[in-house]
Motif scaffolding. Sequence first.
Motif, PDB file in Angstrom:
ATOM      1  N   SER A  11      36.839 -22.331 105.528  1.00 46.63           N
ATOM      2  CA  SER A  11      35.652 -22.008 106.310  1.00 46.63           C
ATOM      3  C   SER A  11      34.491 -21.663 105.382  1.00 46.63           C
ATOM      4  O   SER A  11      34.608 -20.815 104.521  1.00 46.63           O
ATOM      5  N   LEU A  14      30.843 -18.384 106.625  1.00 50.13           N
ATOM      6  CA  LEU A  14      30.691 -16.942 106.546  1.00 50.13           C
ATOM      7  C   LEU A  14      29.516 -16.572 105.643  1.00 50.13           C
ATOM      8  O   LEU A  14      29.547 -16.792 104.451  1.00 50.13           O
ATOM      9  N   PHE A  16      27.289 -13.148 105.111  1.00 52.10           N
ATOM     10  CA  PHE A  16      27.112 -11.779 105.534  1.00 52.10           C
ATOM     11  C   PHE A  16      25.724 -11.330 105.120  1.00 52.10           C
ATOM     12  O   PHE A  16      25.319 -11.511 103.988  1.00 52.10           O
ATOM     13  N   ILE A  94      36.722  -7.411 100.097  1.00 49.72           N
ATOM     14  CA  ILE A  94      37.254  -8.710 100.493  1.00 49.72           C
ATOM     15  C   ILE A  94      38.491  -8.530 101.361  1.00 49.72           C
ATOM     16  O   ILE A  94      39.366  -7.731 101.043  1.00 49.72           O
ATOM     17  N   SER A  95      38.553  -9.281 102.458  1.00 51.16           N
ATOM     18  CA  SER A  95      39.767  -9.338 103.281  1.00 51.16           C
ATOM     19  C   SER A  95      39.869 -10.737 103.883  1.00 51.16           C
ATOM     20  O   SER A  95      38.882 -11.461 103.952  1.00 51.16           O
ATOM     21  N   PHE A  96      41.084 -11.122 104.283  1.00 48.94           N
ATOM     22  CA  PHE A  96      41.263 -12.434 104.897  1.00 48.94           C
ATOM     23  C   PHE A  96      42.413 -12.374 105.886  1.00 48.94           C
ATOM     24  O   PHE A  96      43.251 -11.477 105.837  1.00 48.94           O
ATOM     25  N   ASN A 135      41.940  -5.081 102.822  1.00 47.55           N
ATOM     26  CA  ASN A 135      40.633  -4.917 102.184  1.00 47.55           C
ATOM     27  C   ASN A 135      40.812  -4.487 100.733  1.00 47.55           C
ATOM     28  O   ASN A 135      41.581  -3.586 100.442  1.00 47.55           O
ATOM     29  N   THR A 169      39.984 -18.059 107.077  1.00 44.96           N
ATOM     30  CA  THR A 169      38.895 -17.120 107.318  1.00 44.96           C
ATOM     31  C   THR A 169      38.971 -15.983 106.294  1.00 44.96           C
ATOM     32  O   THR A 169      39.998 -15.321 106.169  1.00 44.96           O
ATOM     33  N   ILE A 170      37.886 -15.787 105.573  1.00 48.03           N
ATOM     34  CA  ILE A 170      37.798 -14.705 104.597  1.00 48.03           C
ATOM     35  C   ILE A 170      36.521 -13.926 104.884  1.00 48.03           C
ATOM     36  O   ILE A 170      35.514 -14.510 105.287  1.00 48.03           O
ATOM     37  N   GLU A 171      36.578 -12.610 104.734  1.00 45.99           N
ATOM     38  CA  GLU A 171      35.400 -11.753 104.954  1.00 45.99           C
ATOM     39  C   GLU A 171      35.024 -11.079 103.642  1.00 45.99           C
ATOM     40  O   GLU A 171      35.884 -10.536 102.949  1.00 45.99           O
ATOM     41  N   ILE A 172      33.762 -11.152 103.322  1.00 45.09           N
ATOM     42  CA  ILE A 172      33.231 -10.528 102.111  1.00 45.09           C
ATOM     43  C   ILE A 172      32.012  -9.738 102.527  1.00 45.09           C
ATOM     44  O   ILE A 172      31.117 -10.259 103.178  1.00 45.09           O
ATOM     45  N   GLU A 173      31.980  -8.469 102.144  1.00 43.99           N
ATOM     46  CA  GLU A 173      30.823  -7.643 102.486  1.00 43.99           C
ATOM     47  C   GLU A 173      30.501  -6.702 101.337  1.00 43.99           C
ATOM     48  O   GLU A 173      31.365  -6.377 100.515  1.00 43.99           O
TER      49      GLU A 173
END
Length: 175
Positions: A11, A14, A16, A94-96, A135, A169-173
């Motif tokens: 994906s 994303l 942020f 970072i989390s996925f 995370n 799906t990976i989330e980076i903030e």
Amino acid sequence: MQIIRIQPHLSTILFFTVIMLMLSTESTAQQANGAELNIHISTEVTDIIELITLREIEIGRVQSGQEHVEINPQTDARAGLMLATGRPEASIRISFIETLELTQSSSGRSIAFTYQVSGNHTDDQATSEFLGAENRDFTFNEEGHFYFWIGGYADISGVPGGQYNGEFTIEIEYN
């Protein structure tokens, strides 16, 4: 020979955005028919993290009787590669999502695919650090880059041949 193609799509949507709201108020002198209050609200984008897919996961063909597929994100050249860009030397979290379903295009049958991810400040897969799904805190390098290698595994015993698709799906903030 049974052929199974598994093509999880990385994906790249994303982004942020950290938004800072600035609120300023100005009041003017009271008029005979009541008070007048002027409020000015503006928004300013302060930091964006962009995630770019550089290479898709390449699981390829499997042999008849093969019971599982596995791609090690630290050592396998078939691992997907992503680049996160942002503010140089900024702290990030970072989390996925670790396990997702890959679905066969024609029949709708699915396979559970468990993703494995490693990351590094430099474009060097061999020295990348394995990341768990929870995370974790990391930092962008001095150029504002952080690299990810995406692999994983799936049990394919008894799975009919065909093409299977899914997402990662990976989330980076920013911290």
